[in-house]
Write an enzyme that holds these catalytic residues in place. Structure first.
Site, PDB file in Angstrom:
ATOM      1  N   PRO A 168       0.836  -1.212   0.000  1.00  0.00           N
ATOM      2  CA  PRO A 168       0.000   0.000   0.000  1.00  0.00           C
ATOM      3  C   PRO A 168       0.870   1.262   0.000  1.00  0.00           C
ATOM      4  CG  PRO A 168       0.254  -0.736   2.241  1.00  0.00           C
ATOM      5  CD  PRO A 168       1.130  -1.633   1.395  1.00  0.00           C
ATOM      6  N   TRP A 169       0.198   2.421   0.110  1.00  0.00           N
ATOM      7  CA  TRP A 169       0.924   3.682   0.008  1.00  0.00           C
ATOM      8  C   TRP A 169       1.269   4.319   1.334  1.00  0.00           C
ATOM      9  CZ3 TRP A 169      -2.265   6.629   2.734  1.00  0.00           C
ATOM     10  CH2 TRP A 169      -3.642   6.475   2.594  1.00  0.00           C
ATOM     11  N   LYS A 193       4.820  -5.661  -6.229  1.00  0.00           N
ATOM     12  CA  LYS A 193       4.159  -4.526  -6.879  1.00  0.00           C
ATOM     13  C   LYS A 193       3.885  -3.454  -5.842  1.00  0.00           C
ATOM     14  CE  LYS A 193       0.001  -3.075  -7.412  1.00  0.00           C
ATOM     15  NZ  LYS A 193       0.224  -1.625  -7.500  1.00  0.00           N
ATOM     16  N   PRO A 194       4.627  -2.327  -5.912  1.00  0.00           N
ATOM     17  CA  PRO A 194       4.332  -1.256  -4.946  1.00  0.00           C
ATOM     18  C   PRO A 194       3.044  -0.541  -5.327  1.00  0.00           C
ATOM     19  CG  PRO A 194       6.219  -0.674  -6.357  1.00  0.00           C
ATOM     20  CD  PRO A 194       5.687  -1.985  -6.863  1.00  0.00           C
ATOM     21  N   SER A 195       2.506   0.254  -4.398  1.00  0.00           N
ATOM     22  CA  SER A 195       1.347   1.086  -4.730  1.00  0.00           C
ATOM     23  C   SER A 195       1.709   1.974  -5.916  1.00  0.00           C
ATOM     24  CB  SER A 195       0.985   1.960  -3.530  1.00  0.00           C
ATOM     25  OG  SER A 195       0.153   3.021  -3.966  1.00  0.00           O
ATOM     26  N   GLU A 196       0.770   2.158  -6.823  1.00  0.00           N
ATOM     27  CA  GLU A 196       1.034   2.992  -8.002  1.00  0.00           C
ATOM     28  C   GLU A 196       1.332   4.431  -7.614  1.00  0.00           C
ATOM     29  OE1 GLU A 196      -1.540   1.096  -7.139  1.00  0.00           O
ATOM     30  OE2 GLU A 196      -3.150   1.353  -8.593  1.00  0.00           O
ATOM     31  N   SER A 246      -6.555  -2.535   1.274  1.00  0.00           N
ATOM     32  CA  SER A 246      -7.928  -2.430   1.761  1.00  0.00           C
ATOM     33  C   SER A 246      -8.630  -3.797   1.683  1.00  0.00           C
ATOM     34  CB  SER A 246      -8.688  -1.414   0.914  1.00  0.00           C
ATOM     35  OG  SER A 246      -8.671  -1.848  -0.423  1.00  0.00           O
ATOM     36  N   GLU A 267      -3.204  -8.717   4.794  1.00  0.00           N
ATOM     37  CA  GLU A 267      -3.084  -7.703   5.850  1.00  0.00           C
ATOM     38  C   GLU A 267      -3.959  -6.542   5.418  1.00  0.00           C
ATOM     39  OE1 GLU A 267      -1.753  -7.569   8.625  1.00  0.00           O
ATOM     40  OE2 GLU A 267      -0.265  -9.159   8.661  1.00  0.00           O
ATOM     41  N   CYS A 301      -3.336   1.634   9.501  1.00  0.00           N
ATOM     42  CA  CYS A 301      -4.355   0.598   9.668  1.00  0.00           C
ATOM     43  C   CYS A 301      -4.673   0.314  11.137  1.00  0.00           C
ATOM     44  CB  CYS A 301      -3.923  -0.668   8.957  1.00  0.00           C
ATOM     45  SG  CYS A 301      -2.222  -1.081   9.312  1.00  0.00           S
ATOM     46  N   GLU A 398     -13.789   2.757   7.865  1.00  0.00           N
ATOM     47  CA  GLU A 398     -12.390   3.184   7.971  1.00  0.00           C
ATOM     48  C   GLU A 398     -12.218   4.482   7.174  1.00  0.00           C
ATOM     49  OE1 GLU A 398      -9.387   0.956   5.737  1.00  0.00           O
ATOM     50  OE2 GLU A 398      -8.081   0.953   7.477  1.00  0.00           O
TER      51      GLU A 398
HETATM   52  P1  NAD Z   1      -5.517  -0.415  -1.739  1.00  0.00           P
HETATM   53  O1  NAD Z   1      -6.258  -1.645  -1.404  1.00  0.00           O
HETATM   54  O2  NAD Z   1      -6.161   0.606  -2.556  1.00  0.00           O
HETATM   55  O3  NAD Z   1      -4.167  -0.783  -2.496  1.00  0.00           O
HETATM   56  C1  NAD Z   1      -3.221  -1.672  -1.923  1.00  0.00           C
HETATM   57  C2  NAD Z   1      -2.472  -2.338  -3.046  1.00  0.00           C
HETATM   58  O4  NAD Z   1      -3.363  -3.231  -3.710  1.00  0.00           O
HETATM   59  C3  NAD Z   1      -1.959  -1.363  -4.112  1.00  0.00           C
HETATM   60  O5  NAD Z   1      -0.673  -1.753  -4.524  1.00  0.00           O
HETATM   61  C4  NAD Z   1      -2.974  -1.538  -5.226  1.00  0.00           C
HETATM   62  O6  NAD Z   1      -2.460  -1.240  -6.489  1.00  0.00           O
HETATM   63  C5  NAD Z   1      -3.283  -3.022  -5.100  1.00  0.00           C
HETATM   64  N1  NAD Z   1      -4.541  -3.425  -5.722  1.00  0.00           N
HETATM   65  C6  NAD Z   1      -5.668  -2.693  -5.881  1.00  0.00           C
HETATM   66  N2  NAD Z   1      -6.593  -3.431  -6.540  1.00  0.00           N
HETATM   67  C7  NAD Z   1      -6.045  -4.634  -6.783  1.00  0.00           C
HETATM   68  C8  NAD Z   1      -6.504  -5.822  -7.440  1.00  0.00           C
HETATM   69  N3  NAD Z   1      -7.719  -5.907  -7.999  1.00  0.00           N
HETATM   70  N4  NAD Z   1      -5.669  -6.881  -7.504  1.00  0.00           N
HETATM   71  C9  NAD Z   1      -4.453  -6.825  -6.935  1.00  0.00           C
HETATM   72  N5  NAD Z   1      -3.946  -5.724  -6.348  1.00  0.00           N
HETATM   73  C10 NAD Z   1      -4.743  -4.643  -6.255  1.00  0.00           C
HETATM   74  O7  NAD Z   1      -4.999   0.147  -0.355  1.00  0.00           O
HETATM   75  P2  NAD Z   1      -4.210   1.506  -0.118  1.00  0.00           P
HETATM   76  O8  NAD Z   1      -5.230   2.575  -0.315  1.00  0.00           O
HETATM   77  O9  NAD Z   1      -2.946   1.517  -0.882  1.00  0.00           O
HETATM   78  O10 NAD Z   1      -3.808   1.355   1.423  1.00  0.00           O
HETATM   79  C11 NAD Z   1      -4.695   1.640   2.430  1.00  0.00           C
HETATM   80  C12 NAD Z   1      -5.336   0.360   2.947  1.00  0.00           C
HETATM   81  O11 NAD Z   1      -4.321  -0.545   3.364  1.00  0.00           O
HETATM   82  C13 NAD Z   1      -6.169   0.624   4.167  1.00  0.00           C
HETATM   83  O12 NAD Z   1      -7.359  -0.119   4.123  1.00  0.00           O
HETATM   84  C14 NAD Z   1      -5.278   0.140   5.315  1.00  0.00           C
HETATM   85  O13 NAD Z   1      -5.977  -0.185   6.468  1.00  0.00           O
HETATM   86  C15 NAD Z   1      -4.574  -1.007   4.685  1.00  0.00           C
HETATM   87  N6  NAD Z   1      -3.311  -1.304   5.388  1.00  0.00           N
HETATM   88  C16 NAD Z   1      -3.247  -2.408   6.188  1.00  0.00           C
HETATM   89  C17 NAD Z   1      -2.077  -2.707   6.893  1.00  0.00           C
HETATM   90  C18 NAD Z   1      -1.988  -3.911   7.781  1.00  0.00           C
HETATM   91  O14 NAD Z   1      -0.902  -4.209   8.284  1.00  0.00           O
HETATM   92  N7  NAD Z   1      -3.058  -4.642   8.008  1.00  0.00           N
HETATM   93  C19 NAD Z   1      -0.968  -1.870   6.755  1.00  0.00           C
HETATM   94  C20 NAD Z   1      -1.063  -0.756   5.926  1.00  0.00           C
HETATM   95  C21 NAD Z   1      -2.248  -0.487   5.237  1.00  0.00           C
END
Ligand code: NAD
Length: 495
Positions: A168-169, A193-196, A246, A267, A301, A398
């Site tokens: 995630p980011w 794959k890092p967050s875009e 998420s 996670e 999170c 959230e």
């Molecule tokens: P996000 O779900 O939008 O994106 C996370 C990652 O998933 C990104 O790299 C994104 O490109 C990828 N992704 C999105 N759609 C996908 C798909 N269809 N298939 C595969 N990969 C896909 O989350 P975010 O907005 O980057 O981060 C915030 C979220 O992360 C919050 O819900 C937060 O609670 C959670 N988070 C959890 C923890 C933990 O330890 N549990 C830690 C940090 C963040």
């Protein structure tokens, strides 16, 4: 937009950050190579709205090439001794440490987080590699023994194979470290794959450690989740896919992974309750929420974002909390003692503002904050919402921003039931001076981490991960090595 009260303004650093960017390309087989697509993703500094640089918008073909490199490297990496793999992890830690300022500056520029948070992220990433280097060597299985007549059983702990990692980011390098360190320590190769929105420090890490990690062992592919993340999840040569993100993205990953019956490590999100009992040290609890509810601008999170306070001390606690939150300093990276920075992106900033609009429409009281702060940059005031009835949307959604809500309760049973009334199960805290309560309440809270008289203190040696909608993977600790390993039973007939 301007605030009505202007209680909060953005402190701006004198000089803007001058980060050192990674090379342009996908990191595959130990080197940066061009993507098969010419499309790019703009990387923005959310504290200034300036475009920093661009990265490739990766493709299915990019993922396939990276997975092929990871497959080609996996037998040699798995055959290394724990000591040899540990030596590589220690070199990665040393490389990050030697380039600490570079990473901190790049992370802060890409996320808008205050320097203090970026410094903490980089220190924790270094510690994660050092811990995994030691844990990978200390890890062992049951000794051989006999469980059937004339047969001796041996348990081997093996790497899973090729691991896909999606990050995630909110803590870009740290979340990558939480996966790379145990995944490599357990003998797997990986494609990450890092967050875009925040790929820069992960790519920089690849650039700086390229000579230290055998080629193909660590591969990075940038691009959108629905393309790159989805391909990693469905790919038949990927043996396990791990996502931090998420709930919605986790569900999509798990669904895509089902086709190849691969293991999934999730996670996901959180909505951490902070249960403040009547006997609690209210000042300590209010200070705890200031730090743990607003760390990283609440884009965390495990953030202490949902207070449940006993009705007999609610007024006093709310007064203390509002005073604490009114003192929070907002600023750009490098702006002195700023406690919180900008939201990560314009869409996320708009999401948080929309949530605040809904809170107003629901008739709740915004005791402090609640609005955007004048830009440039995606800044939102630290906010406390009171007068929150049981079951209000804010108690379960959230928001992932600088917003904390306060509800009241009458009995311990009610507090526990309401704290557990959420789809999430990542983290919670209980604040009390009563020793019996401090022992019983954590056992009844349905969360993977429960703090008593504290919140958001993370130890690399201890597991981090959720229950219920927050997923079921474990990061950190030797439990992460378990998650990225498989056990094999070999039975020898001595008859
Ligand atoms: P996000 O779900 O939008 O994106 C996370 C990652 O998933 C990104 O790299 C994104 O490109 C990828 N992704 C999105 N759609 C996908 C798909 N269809 N298939 C595969 N990969 C896909 O989350 P975010 O907005 O980057 O981060 C915030 C979220 O992360 C919050 O819900 C937060 O609670 C959670 N988070 C959890 C923890 C933990 O330890 N549990 C830690 C940090 C963040």
């Amino acid at each position: 937009m301007t605030t009505e009260t202007a209680l909060f303004t953005v402190r701006r650093a004198d000089a803007s950050l001058t980060p050192s960017f990674p090379p342009f390309g996908q990191f595959i087989g130990g080197t940066f190579v061009p993507s098969t697509s010419t499309s790019t993703v703009e990387i923005v500094n959310p504290a200034t709205e300036e475009v920093l640089t661009q990265v490739p918008a990766g493709t299915v073909e990019d993922v396939d090439a990276a997975v092929a490199a990871a497959v080609a490297a996996k037998d040699a990496w798995a055959a290394k001794t724990p000591r040899d793999r540990s030596a590589v992890l220690l070199k990665i830690a040393d490389t990050i440490e030697a380039n600490r300022e570079l990473f901190e500056t790049l992370e802060a520029a890409n996320t808008g987080k205050p320097s203090a948070v970026a410094e903490d992220d980089i220190s924790s990433a270094i510690d994660t590699f050092r811990f995994s280097a030691g844990a990978a060597r200390a890890y062992s299985t049951l000794g051989a023994d006999d469980y059937a007549e004339n047969h001796t059983s041996v348990i081997h702990r093996e790497p899973v194979g090729v691991v896909g990692v999606i990050t995630p980011w909110n803590y870009p390098l740290l979340m990558a470290a939480w996966k790379i360190a145990p995944v490599l320590g357990a003998g797997n190769t990986l494609v990450l794959k890092p967050s875009e929105q925040t790929p820069l420090t992960t790519l920089k890490l690849a650039e700086l450690i390229a000579g230290e990690v055998p080629s193909g062992v660590l591969n990075i592919v940038t691009g959108p989740g629905r393309v790159v993340g989805n391909r990693l999840s469905e790919h038949h040569d990927v043996d396990l896919v791990a996502i931090t993100g998420s709930v919605g993205s986790g569900q999509k990953v798990a669904a895509a992974a089902a086709g190849s019956v691969k293991r999934v490590h999730l996670e996901l999100g959180g909505k951490a309750p902070v249960v403040v009992f009547a006997d609690a040290d209210l000042e300590a609890a209010a200070k705890g929420v200031r730090s743990a509810g607003f760390w990283n601008g609440g884009q965390e999170c495990g953030a202490a974002c949902r207070v449940l306070v006993h009705e007999s001390v609610a007024d006093k606690f709310t007064e203390l909390l509002v005073r604490e939150i009114s003192e929070i300093t907002v600023g750009t990276p490098g702006a002195g003692d700023a406690e919180i920075g900008s939201m990560i992106s314009k869409p996320h900033y708009e999401r948080v503002l929309a949530a605040l609009d809904d809170i107003r429409k629901d008739g709740l009281t915004i005791a402090v904050g609640g609005r955007a702060i004048e830009g440039p940059g995606y800044f939102i005031e630290p906010t406390v919402v009171t007068n929150v009835p049981a079951g209000a949307a804010i108690t379960s959604n959230e928001i992932f921003g600088p917003v904390v809500s306060v509800e009241t309760f009458s009995t311990d049973e009610e507090a526990i039931t309401r704290a557990n009334e959420t789809i999430y199960g990542l983290a919670a805290s209980a604040w009390t001076k009563d020793s019996a309560r401090s022992l019983t309440v954590p056992r009844k809270l349905d969360f993977g981490t429960v703090w008593v008289n504290s919140h958001l203190v993370i130890a690399t040696e201890m597991p981090w991960g959720g229950f219920k909608g927050s997923g079921y993977g474990r990061d950190l600790s030797s439990y992460a090595l378990d998650d990225f390993s498989r056990t094999k039973h070999v039975m020898y007939n001595r008859g």
